[in-house]
Scaffold this active site. Structure first.
Site, PDB file in Angstrom:
ATOM      1  N   ASN A 254       0.851  -1.189   0.000  1.00 43.40           N
ATOM      2  CA  ASN A 254       0.000   0.000   0.000  1.00 43.40           C
ATOM      3  C   ASN A 254       0.888   1.240   0.000  1.00 43.40           C
ATOM      4  O   ASN A 254       2.029   1.214   0.462  1.00 43.40           O
ATOM      5  CB  ASN A 254      -0.902   0.011   1.240  1.00 43.40           C
ATOM      6  CG  ASN A 254      -1.852   1.195   1.264  1.00 43.40           C
ATOM      7  OD1 ASN A 254      -2.518   1.480   0.267  1.00 43.40           O
ATOM      8  ND2 ASN A 254      -1.908   1.902   2.378  1.00 43.40           N
TER       9      ASN A 254
ATOM     10  N   HIS B  84       0.698   5.168   1.459  1.00 38.59           N
ATOM     11  CA  HIS B  84      -0.065   5.981   2.405  1.00 38.59           C
ATOM     12  C   HIS B  84       0.526   7.388   2.431  1.00 38.59           C
ATOM     13  O   HIS B  84       1.755   7.546   2.517  1.00 38.59           O
ATOM     14  CB  HIS B  84      -0.005   5.364   3.803  1.00 38.59           C
ATOM     15  CG  HIS B  84      -0.785   6.120   4.824  1.00 38.59           C
ATOM     16  ND1 HIS B  84      -2.172   6.111   4.850  1.00 38.59           N
ATOM     17  CD2 HIS B  84      -0.391   6.931   5.843  1.00 38.59           C
ATOM     18  CE1 HIS B  84      -2.592   6.866   5.846  1.00 38.59           C
ATOM     19  NE2 HIS B  84      -1.532   7.382   6.459  1.00 38.59           N
TER      20      HIS B  84
ATOM     21  N   SER C 138       4.545   6.972   2.294  1.00 41.74           N
ATOM     22  CA  SER C 138       5.222   5.734   2.669  1.00 41.74           C
ATOM     23  C   SER C 138       4.622   4.573   1.885  1.00 41.74           C
ATOM     24  O   SER C 138       3.407   4.478   1.755  1.00 41.74           O
ATOM     25  CB  SER C 138       5.040   5.441   4.163  1.00 41.74           C
ATOM     26  OG  SER C 138       5.434   6.541   4.960  1.00 41.74           O
TER      27      SER C 138
ATOM     28  N   ASP D   4      -2.575   0.673   8.303  1.00 35.39           N
ATOM     29  CA  ASP D   4      -1.362   1.436   7.994  1.00 35.39           C
ATOM     30  C   ASP D   4      -0.219   1.113   8.948  1.00 35.39           C
ATOM     31  O   ASP D   4       0.529   1.998   9.383  1.00 35.39           O
ATOM     32  CB  ASP D   4      -1.662   2.947   8.026  1.00 35.39           C
ATOM     33  CG  ASP D   4      -2.719   3.357   7.020  1.00 35.39           C
ATOM     34  OD1 ASP D   4      -2.772   2.760   5.932  1.00 35.39           O
ATOM     35  OD2 ASP D   4      -3.511   4.272   7.325  1.00 35.39           O
TER      36      ASP D   4
END
Length: 223
Positions: A115, A117, A144, A153
């Site tokens: 992912n 973020h 990030s 996260d």
């Protein structure tokens, strides 16, 4: 997940909810030869996500799976995982997929979901990251790329990029610079680290470098 020939392009399934700007950047890196991968499926939770149109024009397979068709989050995530698994991905890439994923989705792909973020994690997990950075008076803000775990996260960080916050910045200007200056480059670079085995996922879920040592993610300045 199945074993992959190291010379073969990595198979990516990309999940989006909106415009797909990171999807575009990843596809651009593939076309430019900066990323040894191919996108085998683009999935959205919204049938009218603009990123699906980009994907179709780029000749990428697409599917929309709407949450309202399922009784609850668990059943939706299980169906989503089933469809993604059918594409046999090496990596599942969340690129603006605006849903918190439950273990029903995360567990089958553990260690293979990535992912991006918009904050310098562990700062500002969740939403409204630009507002929160401005309200805190931070000198820098950034993005990030991290592995996905069931905790929001919270997975190990692969790469980070940062810019200075300007005195004149608003939520909109800061968000725009994070996207344009950092995210469009950072995500492809982090995926290349994984695909080219500069970074490995250890059996315990932590990251190690090519020499088997504990991995320290780089923080790059994009000003």
């Amino acid at each position: 997940m199945t074993a992959r020939d190291d010379a073969a392009p990595a198979r990516l399934v990309v999940l989006i909810s909106g415009r797909g700007r990171n999807l575009e950047a990843i596809q651009g890196a593939i076309e430019d030869g900066r990323l040894n991968a191919r996108i085998v499926l683009v999935v959205s939770n919204k049938t009218r996500a603009p990123g699906l149109q980009f994907a179709r024009l780029a000749g990428l397979p697409t599917v929309a799976i709407q949450p309202r068709q399922f009784a609850d989050r668990q059943s939706y995530d299980a169906a989503l995982a089933h469809r993604v698994a059918a594409a046999r991905p090496d990596w599942v890439v969340l690129a603006g997929f605006m849903r918190v994923l439950s273990p029903a989705f995360v567990d089958p792909f553990a260690g293979h979901i990535v992912n991006i973020h918009p904050s310098l994690l562990p700062l500002y997990k969740g939403l409204d990251t630009h507002d929160r950075a401005l309200a805190a008076g931070d000198s820098h803000h950034g993005a990030s790329v991290h592995l996905v775990t069931p905790a929001l996260d919270d997975g190990p960080i692969i790469r980070q990029g940062r810019i200075r916050i300007r005195p004149t910045d608003t939520t909109e200007t800061l968000a725009g610079r994070i996207t344009d200056r950092i995210e469009k480059k950072l995500y492809a670079a982090a995926l290349a680290d994984l695909i080219e085995a500069r970074v490995h996922v250890a059996p315990d879920g932590t990251l190690i470098d090519a020499a088997g040592r504990a991995y320290t993610p780089p923080v790059e300045d994009y000003d």
